[in-house]
Design an enzyme around this catalytic site. Structure first.
Site, mmCIF file in Angstrom:
data_model
loop_
_atom_site.group_PDB
_atom_site.id
_atom_site.type_symbol
_atom_site.label_atom_id
_atom_site.label_comp_id
_atom_site.label_asym_id
_atom_site.label_seq_id
_atom_site.Cartn_x
_atom_site.Cartn_y
_atom_site.Cartn_z
ATOM 1 N N ARG A 21 -2.517 41.453 14.299
ATOM 2 C CA ARG A 21 -2.826 41.535 15.722
ATOM 3 C C ARG A 21 -4.327 41.394 15.956
ATOM 4 O O ARG A 21 -5.126 42.076 15.323
ATOM 5 C CB ARG A 21 -2.317 42.855 16.309
ATOM 6 C CG ARG A 21 -0.817 43.011 16.127
ATOM 7 C CD ARG A 21 -0.257 44.231 16.809
ATOM 8 N NE ARG A 21 1.188 44.284 16.625
ATOM 9 C CZ ARG A 21 2.022 44.918 17.432
ATOM 10 N NH1 ARG A 21 1.561 45.558 18.475
ATOM 11 N NH2 ARG A 21 3.319 44.912 17.194
ATOM 12 N N LYS A 248 1.364 52.371 34.052
ATOM 13 C CA LYS A 248 1.820 51.018 34.364
ATOM 14 C C LYS A 248 1.749 50.817 35.880
ATOM 15 O O LYS A 248 0.688 50.516 36.392
ATOM 16 C CB LYS A 248 3.197 50.779 33.756
ATOM 17 C CG LYS A 248 3.127 50.742 32.221
ATOM 18 C CD LYS A 248 4.448 50.475 31.565
ATOM 19 C CE LYS A 248 4.304 50.232 30.066
ATOM 20 N NZ LYS A 248 3.679 51.321 29.302
ATOM 21 N N THR A 277 -2.382 70.022 22.285
ATOM 22 C CA THR A 277 -3.292 68.926 22.623
ATOM 23 C C THR A 277 -4.020 69.232 23.918
ATOM 24 O O THR A 277 -3.492 69.924 24.796
ATOM 25 C CB THR A 277 -2.524 67.593 22.756
ATOM 26 O OG1 THR A 277 -3.450 66.516 22.854
ATOM 27 C CG2 THR A 277 -1.618 67.575 23.976
ATOM 28 N N THR A 363 7.326 44.085 17.402
ATOM 29 C CA THR A 363 7.672 44.404 18.784
ATOM 30 C C THR A 363 8.979 43.736 19.188
ATOM 31 O O THR A 363 9.790 44.311 19.921
ATOM 32 C CB THR A 363 6.535 43.973 19.722
ATOM 33 O OG1 THR A 363 5.307 44.565 19.268
ATOM 34 C CG2 THR A 363 6.799 44.419 21.140
#
Length: 407
Positions: A21, A248, A277, A363
């Site tokens: 990639r 998104k 976290t 993917t």
């Protein structure tokens, strides 16, 4: 022990079969979406048109969203300074969770640092704490769902993609007394197809199974208020847990789950991915909150986005380009070979100032390499015509067999 040769072979093998990639260095320009600056290998910056962004509605450039983020930074600074349990719960977090619960008609919601983490956390936690839990997962579920199920340690059953009959058969093979979860997506990101939510819920309800629906590629885009496919089809009340993203259609960052208060409390109290976290920055929560509120009240962006998706699909089909005839806003253009897919992408960028990222294995499956086009409300007819012309020109130059394939 010397590890470098092992690591180098891994990288070399990825390059050889087209899996390596490379990242295009892009600089988004506020107010000019979908135009961005591409910093090429020669060090020069060039304006390009982006055709593969997940910022589906351009909310990452929306004036209300940016203003909310600026106000939050001026008021609260950059970070939260802690986990949600230890000084890291901000008023913006609480307001955002309430807004998301309302979006889906649920009692409660819980935000995470990303959509990937929300799937990992929710499925990983529920599958672990339910005794003898069996999880039934669609064959094309996202990696985050697969990893969450794997992490849970629950027994996993894979049902054929979007196949309620096969799901019913698998559920029937399990002890009726066992806790069961059916996990699936509404819009599948690579093929752009849509799940038969009502039919899957019918099957799950007959077997007493919880339902877990990933609406990541649908929230903001479908339904009277942008609650996703379950909102559009009036099915949200039949789904136990709805998962989504803030990164998104809402244009910011983060993920969430929504559902019954008791289940949200269990995940909040028992999920390592939530407990250990640092919470998302207040300005991210503020921006997401503004985006959700805007999308709920203003359907114009999603209407224009849907119209542009249809318009581009028609142009691609008329040109004979191999676009899948999907029912969603995602338009996969099939290439079928990894190196060719990358070469076309590189030529589009260098010669035509068009950025479309190649989608290769893992993917998608080998032989299913593609481009994933995502029209937005801000792509014009001129943008679309230029894209089609560039695809045809580059395809001819590189020997791409562009006859349409059956979906």
């Amino acid at each position: 022990m010397e590890f470098s040769q092992h690591f180098q072979k891994l990288i070399d093998d990825m390059r050889l079969d087209g899996r390596y990639r490379t990242f295009a260095e892009l600089e988004r320009i506020a107010g000019e979406f979908p135009t961005a600056l591409w910093h090429g290998p020669d060090g020069q910056a060039r304006r390009v048109t982006v055709w593969c962004s997940n910022d589906y509605l351009g909310m990452g450039q929306n004036a209300e969203v940016l203003a909310a983020m600026h106000r939050s930074i001026d008021l609260s600074g950059a970070g939260t300074g802690g986990t949600r349990n230890i000084s890291g719960t901000n008023r913006q977090h609480v307001a955002l969770e309430a807004e998301l619960a309302d979006l889906h008609g649920k009692e409660s919601a819980l935000i995470f640092t990303s959509g990937w983490i929300s799937n990992l956390a929710a499925l990983g936690t529920l599958g672990k704490i339910l005794p003898e839990c069996a999880i039934f997962s669609d064959a094309l579920n996202h990696n985050s769902m697969i990893e969450g199920i794997r992490r849970s340690g629950a027994e996993r059953f894979i049902f054929h993609h979007n196949d309620p009959v096969h799901l019913d058969r698998l559920l029937s093979s399990v002890d009726p007394a066992r806790p069961k979860i059916v996990a699936f997506e509404s819009v599948y990101s690579m093929d752009g197809d849509i799940a038969p939510i009502a039919e899957i819920c019918d099957v799950a309800e007959r077997h007493g199974a919880l339902t877990y629906l990933d609406e990541v590629h649908a929230v903001g885009l479908y339904g009277p208020r942008g609650g996703g496919i379950s909102d559009r089809d009036g099915l949200a009340d039949r789904v136990t847990i709805i998962e989504g993203t803030l990164a998104k259609a809402f244009g910011v960052m983060g993920g969430y789950v929504s559902g019954p208060s008791l289940l949200m409390d269990v995940i909040r109290s028992m999920s390592d991915s939530f407990i250990f976290t640092t919470s998302i920055c207040p300005h991210l929560a503020a921006g997401a909150l503004a985006a959700v509120r805007h999308v709920k009240a203003h359907p114009d962006e999603r209407r224009r986005q849907a119209e542009n998706a249809v318009r581009l699909k028609v142009l691609l089909q008329k040109a004979g380009l191999p676009v899948l005839d999907t029912p969603s806003h995602i338009l996969p253009v099939m290439v079928g070979e990894a190196h060719l897919c990358r070469s076309i992408s590189e030529a589009l960028l260098a010669r035509h100032a068009i950025y479309v990222q190649p989608i290769n294995y893992p993917t998608v499956a080998r032989g299913q390499e593609r481009f994933r086009l995502t029209p937005t409300p801000f792509h014009t007819t001129s943008h679309m015509e230029a894209l089609v012309e560039a695809l045809l020109a580059v395809g001819r130059d590189l020997g791409w067999a562009m006859s349409r394939r059956a979906a």
